[in-house]
Design a protein around this motif. Structure first.
Motif, mmCIF file in Angstrom:
data_model
loop_
_atom_site.group_PDB
_atom_site.id
_atom_site.type_symbol
_atom_site.label_atom_id
_atom_site.label_comp_id
_atom_site.label_asym_id
_atom_site.label_seq_id
_atom_site.Cartn_x
_atom_site.Cartn_y
_atom_site.Cartn_z
ATOM 1 N N PHE A 36 0.833 -1.209 0.000
ATOM 2 C CA PHE A 36 0.000 0.000 0.000
ATOM 3 C C PHE A 36 0.867 1.259 0.000
ATOM 4 N N HIS A 61 -8.752 1.347 1.770
ATOM 5 C CA HIS A 61 -8.236 1.935 0.523
ATOM 6 C C HIS A 61 -9.353 1.935 -0.511
ATOM 7 N N GLU A 68 -3.811 3.271 -2.578
ATOM 8 C CA GLU A 68 -3.644 4.459 -1.727
ATOM 9 C C GLU A 68 -4.335 4.253 -0.380
ATOM 10 N N ILE A 69 -3.632 4.469 0.676
ATOM 11 C CA ILE A 69 -4.221 4.325 2.008
ATOM 12 C C ILE A 69 -5.112 5.529 2.319
#
Lengths: 140, 86
Positions: free
Chosen positions: B32, B73, B79-80
């Motif tokens: 991530f 996500h 993308e966190i």
């Protein structure tokens, strides 16, 4: 997130190319699609050919969502070579998940896989080491 | 939003990018993005920097003590958006 899109990829790529762990992913792949950008299945045959001389074994799965359906290709790396089939495998060592447009951009060499990952267009599940083997083989 | 719960396998921190790899109870791993491509510090605001710092603290705590984290996500993206500890 704020700030992520502010720097050009060309500028960012210079930093990644200096990184010992990320440099392979910062450079775009060669064109794997030829003239027919819609024939994404052909790109996996090219990848299988590139991986066929690798001593590494494992299964790499590509999961591509074209908006209407999800298609999956499995590349089985064995000591005798690499075979690609349009099927899903239950437990791949590496899975690349993306949409059809992003894969077309990556496979045609327009978009570096690391840039696609950073833009949130690609998910990477499983072995990063196997992903590194894949990237190295494609850039030979 | 998709969520993944697991232990922290790896935490890679650089100014230009931060990544973490999470392993769930079934042995599945996924990498991530904490932040990416922000090579000019002035283009990140202070609040974002603080959030990133807190994410790293949470991940470090989980990694050091074998605790699990839950990552949220967007679908189709690494993308966190959110990290929960425990």
């Amino acid at each position: 997130m704020a700030g992520r899109q502010a720097v050009s990829w060309a500028e960012t790529a210079k930093h990644f190319e200096e990184s010992p762990v990320l440099s392979e992913f910062a450079r775009p792949f060669p064109n794997l699609l030829g003239e027919k950008r819609t024939a994404i299945g052909g790109s996996f045959k090219q990848i299988a050919a590139a991986l066929s001389k690798s001593k590494r074994t494992g299964a790499i799965q590509f999961t591509i969502n074209d908006g209407r359906k999800v298609r999956q290709w499995c590349l089985a790396m064995t000591p005798s070579g690499c075979e690609v089939t349009e099927t899903a495998t239950e437990r791949p060592d590496l899975e690349i998940v993306t949409d059809a447009q992003s894969w077309a951009d990556i496979a045609s060499g327009k978009l570096a896989v690391l840039e696609a990952f950073g833009l949130g267009k690609v998910r990477v599940c499983g072995s990063i080491e196997l992903a590194r083997v894949l990237a190295r083989r494609l850039q030979r | 939003m998709p969520r993944m719960t697991g232990t922290v396998n790896c935490l890679q921190i650089a100014e230009i990018a931060g990544f973490t790899t999470i392993e769930d109870a079934g042995g599945n791993t996924e990498t991530f993005i904490l932040w990416f491509g922000s090579s000019i510090p002035s283009q990140l605001n202070a609040f974002t920097r603080v959030v990133h710092s807190m994410w790293v603290s949470v991940l470090r705590e989980a990694h050091s003590n074998g605790k699990t984290v839950t990552i949220t996500h967007p679908s189709g993206s690494a993308e966190i958006l959110n990290i929960e500890l425990g």
